[in-house]
Design a protein around this motif. Sequence first.
Motif, PDB file in Angstrom:
ATOM      1  N   LEU A   1     -15.066   2.577   0.610  1.00  0.00           N
ATOM      2  CA  LEU A   1     -14.986   3.774   0.540  1.00  0.00           C
ATOM      3  C   LEU A   1     -13.679   4.141   1.137  1.00  0.00           C
ATOM      4  CD1 LEU A   1     -15.810   6.502  -0.656  1.00  0.00           C
ATOM      5  CD2 LEU A   1     -17.190   6.651   1.476  1.00  0.00           C
ATOM      6  N   TYR A   2     -13.389   3.597   2.501  1.00  0.00           N
ATOM      7  CA  TYR A   2     -12.167   3.933   3.224  1.00  0.00           C
ATOM      8  C   TYR A   2     -10.906   3.746   2.316  1.00  0.00           C
ATOM      9  CZ  TYR A   2      -8.420   3.215   6.714  1.00  0.00           C
ATOM     10  OH  TYR A   2      -7.386   3.622   7.381  1.00  0.00           O
ATOM     11  N   GLN A   3     -10.738   2.402   1.590  1.00  0.00           N
ATOM     12  CA  GLN A   3      -9.674   2.016   0.781  1.00  0.00           C
ATOM     13  C   GLN A   3      -9.542   3.119  -0.297  1.00  0.00           C
ATOM     14  OE1 GLN A   3      -7.531  -0.675   0.892  1.00  0.00           O
ATOM     15  NE2 GLN A   3      -8.893  -1.447   3.098  1.00  0.00           N
ATOM     16  N   VAL A   4     -10.542   3.599  -0.924  1.00  0.00           N
ATOM     17  CA  VAL A   4     -10.284   4.446  -1.957  1.00  0.00           C
ATOM     18  C   VAL A   4      -9.910   5.879  -1.415  1.00  0.00           C
ATOM     19  CG1 VAL A   4     -11.893   5.919  -3.710  1.00  0.00           C
ATOM     20  CG2 VAL A   4     -12.245   3.503  -3.311  1.00  0.00           C
ATOM     21  N   VAL A   5     -10.528   6.339  -0.219  1.00  0.00           N
ATOM     22  CA  VAL A   5     -10.012   7.531   0.280  1.00  0.00           C
ATOM     23  C   VAL A   5      -8.379   7.449   0.458  1.00  0.00           C
ATOM     24  CG1 VAL A   5     -10.285   9.202   2.155  1.00  0.00           C
ATOM     25  CG2 VAL A   5     -12.385   8.363   1.006  1.00  0.00           C
ATOM     26  N   THR A   6      -8.169   6.419   1.204  1.00  0.00           N
ATOM     27  CA  THR A   6      -6.845   6.545   1.752  1.00  0.00           C
ATOM     28  C   THR A   6      -5.543   6.335   0.538  1.00  0.00           C
ATOM     29  OG1 THR A   6      -7.514   5.196   3.525  1.00  0.00           O
ATOM     30  CG2 THR A   6      -5.191   4.973   3.235  1.00  0.00           C
TER      31      THR A   6
ATOM     32  N   PRO B   1       0.880  -1.193  -0.014  1.00  0.00           N
ATOM     33  CA  PRO B   1       0.072   0.131  -0.088  1.00  0.00           C
ATOM     34  C   PRO B   1       0.886   1.251  -0.114  1.00  0.00           C
ATOM     35  CG  PRO B   1      -0.904  -1.543   1.686  1.00  0.00           C
ATOM     36  CD  PRO B   1       0.506  -2.037   1.199  1.00  0.00           C
ATOM     37  N   VAL B   2       1.819   1.327   0.602  1.00  0.00           N
ATOM     38  CA  VAL B   2       2.915   2.498   0.721  1.00  0.00           C
ATOM     39  C   VAL B   2       3.391   2.909  -0.867  1.00  0.00           C
ATOM     40  CG1 VAL B   2       5.110   3.213   1.482  1.00  0.00           C
ATOM     41  CG2 VAL B   2       3.755   2.099   3.031  1.00  0.00           C
ATOM     42  N   PHE B   3       3.587   1.564  -1.494  1.00  0.00           N
ATOM     43  CA  PHE B   3       4.157   1.783  -2.886  1.00  0.00           C
ATOM     44  C   PHE B   3       3.057   2.504  -3.745  1.00  0.00           C
ATOM     45  CE2 PHE B   3       7.951  -0.977  -2.165  1.00  0.00           C
ATOM     46  CZ  PHE B   3       8.895   0.089  -2.898  1.00  0.00           C
ATOM     47  N   MET B   4       1.816   1.628  -3.563  1.00  0.00           N
ATOM     48  CA  MET B   4       0.673   2.469  -4.444  1.00  0.00           C
ATOM     49  C   MET B   4       0.375   3.865  -3.992  1.00  0.00           C
ATOM     50  SD  MET B   4      -1.671  -1.105  -4.014  1.00  0.00           S
ATOM     51  CE  MET B   4      -3.020  -0.353  -4.830  1.00  0.00           C
TER      52      MET B   4
ATOM     53  N   VAL C   1       3.202   5.840  -5.669  1.00  0.00           N
ATOM     54  CA  VAL C   1       2.869   6.201  -7.140  1.00  0.00           C
ATOM     55  C   VAL C   1       1.924   7.399  -7.465  1.00  0.00           C
ATOM     56  CG1 VAL C   1       1.861   4.965  -9.075  1.00  0.00           C
ATOM     57  CG2 VAL C   1       3.517   3.761  -7.691  1.00  0.00           C
ATOM     58  N   LEU C   2       0.831   7.184  -6.680  1.00  0.00           N
ATOM     59  CA  LEU C   2      -0.129   8.317  -6.922  1.00  0.00           C
ATOM     60  C   LEU C   2       0.462   9.602  -6.540  1.00  0.00           C
ATOM     61  CD1 LEU C   2      -3.539   6.652  -6.184  1.00  0.00           C
ATOM     62  CD2 LEU C   2      -2.710   7.441  -8.218  1.00  0.00           C
ATOM     63  N   PHE C   3       1.038   9.835  -5.303  1.00  0.00           N
ATOM     64  CA  PHE C   3       1.342  10.857  -4.865  1.00  0.00           C
ATOM     65  C   PHE C   3       2.367  11.690  -5.962  1.00  0.00           C
ATOM     66  CE2 PHE C   3       5.084  13.322  -2.814  1.00  0.00           C
ATOM     67  CZ  PHE C   3       4.480  14.495  -2.552  1.00  0.00           C
ATOM     68  N   VAL C   4       3.546  10.942  -6.595  1.00  0.00           N
ATOM     69  CA  VAL C   4       4.430  11.456  -7.541  1.00  0.00           C
ATOM     70  C   VAL C   4       3.734  11.718  -8.708  1.00  0.00           C
ATOM     71  CG1 VAL C   4       6.398  10.868  -8.842  1.00  0.00           C
ATOM     72  CG2 VAL C   4       6.372   9.891  -6.539  1.00  0.00           C
ATOM     73  N   THR C   5       2.661  10.727  -9.190  1.00  0.00           N
ATOM     74  CA  THR C   5       1.866  11.192 -10.371  1.00  0.00           C
ATOM     75  C   THR C   5       1.207  12.566 -10.199  1.00  0.00           C
ATOM     76  OG1 THR C   5       1.888   8.758 -10.715  1.00  0.00           O
ATOM     77  CG2 THR C   5       0.245  10.207 -11.915  1.00  0.00           C
ATOM     78  N   PHE C   6       0.418  12.775  -9.289  1.00  0.00           N
ATOM     79  CA  PHE C   6      -0.346  13.883  -8.984  1.00  0.00           C
ATOM     80  C   PHE C   6       0.322  14.983  -8.839  1.00  0.00           C
ATOM     81  CE2 PHE C   6      -3.723  11.066  -6.812  1.00  0.00           C
ATOM     82  CZ  PHE C   6      -4.589  10.881  -8.021  1.00  0.00           C
ATOM     83  N   CYS C   7       1.808  14.888  -8.394  1.00  0.00           N
ATOM     84  CA  CYS C   7       2.592  16.127  -8.286  1.00  0.00           C
ATOM     85  C   CYS C   7       2.803  16.697  -9.895  1.00  0.00           C
ATOM     86  CB  CYS C   7       3.904  15.837  -7.772  1.00  0.00           C
ATOM     87  SG  CYS C   7       4.023  15.741  -5.845  1.00  0.00           S
ATOM     88  N   LYS C   8       2.625  16.013 -10.829  1.00  0.00           N
ATOM     89  CA  LYS C   8       2.608  16.361 -12.374  1.00  0.00           C
ATOM     90  C   LYS C   8       1.295  16.881 -12.726  1.00  0.00           C
ATOM     91  CE  LYS C   8       6.686  13.448 -12.854  1.00  0.00           C
ATOM     92  NZ  LYS C   8       7.301  12.196 -13.480  1.00  0.00           N
TER      93      LYS C   8
END
Length: 323
Positions: free
Chosen positions: A173-178, A48-51, A54-61
């Motif tokens: 929903l908790y999984q999606v939000v997290t 989950p940390v890697f997932m 991945v999103l954090f770095v992608t959203f930075c762009k």
Amino acid sequence: MNVIRFAKDWTLPVAMGLGAVLYLVFAFVPWLDSAALFFAPVMEAILPVFMFLVLFVTFCKVDFHQMRPVWWHAWVLLFNLLFVGIIMLIILVSPFSMNTQFLVLMEALLMCIIAPCATATAVVTQKLGGNLEQTTTYTFLSNFLTVLLVPICFPMIEKDADVSFWAAFWKILYQVVTLLVVPMLLAYIVKHHAHRLHQRIISIRDLSFYLWACSLMIVTGTTVKNIVHAQATVVFLTVIALLVLVLCVVQFAVGRFIGHYFGHAQEAGQALGQKNTAFAIWLSITYMNPLASVGPGCYILWQNIINSVEIWQHRITNSEKSA
């Protein structure tokens, strides 16, 4: 240097192969048993940390001002809903659903359809030169469609399962939000209030792609584990794998067909075809017959073979243009 070049050009197959080999080594070499017991929960916690990263770095762009629904989103969501409806109709109406193997087969296919768009879809789309903002927007829409469909569909299939609508709804929903909303908010804060950190993150080329490759390695190892320990014949597992292959090709093809009419074939193809298989495996084990998790496990292989070929073709095309 040739080995390094090969690893860069074929990152996804290398990650999947490495994940499979590492699991088999730790599983079948007796003197590594203690190490395997130690690393198993560690890998489950790291995924989950890697997932998230991945999103954090992608959203930075991502240019957040460009994130808005477009027409191809609606058509892809409609066909996703149609595919779910077809499988549900077969399960509920077909007399073969009384057969356990047939039901498991349908559940395996359903998991590969009802699963949301993969969190790494935006990463691959960007790698292929597609529109990052449109793909990211669809990722949100797809995840929330899954949140609505799962609590409705699953109790109809596994009637003995202790799944209430609101319990399933809030858990998913908790999984999606997290894993989706939180990294987006964090990226937004970093982009607008921590400019030096933001520039450092986006300056690392293909960082999100290689983070995703690491998560893919872990997921592949988990998939091999599920297949090795599956209580089923080789023939039945082969049938699941082949039908999932057909489904994977169909979803990519239908997505590209829809996107062709809106000038975004690449984005729509990835949106409908690339699934969050790690999430689908979790859904299978939690709510369905655990053997159904072999379906999304095989889907990992097929969708990343398609992704690898697409990236290879895109690289060849760019090389020819620059020549």
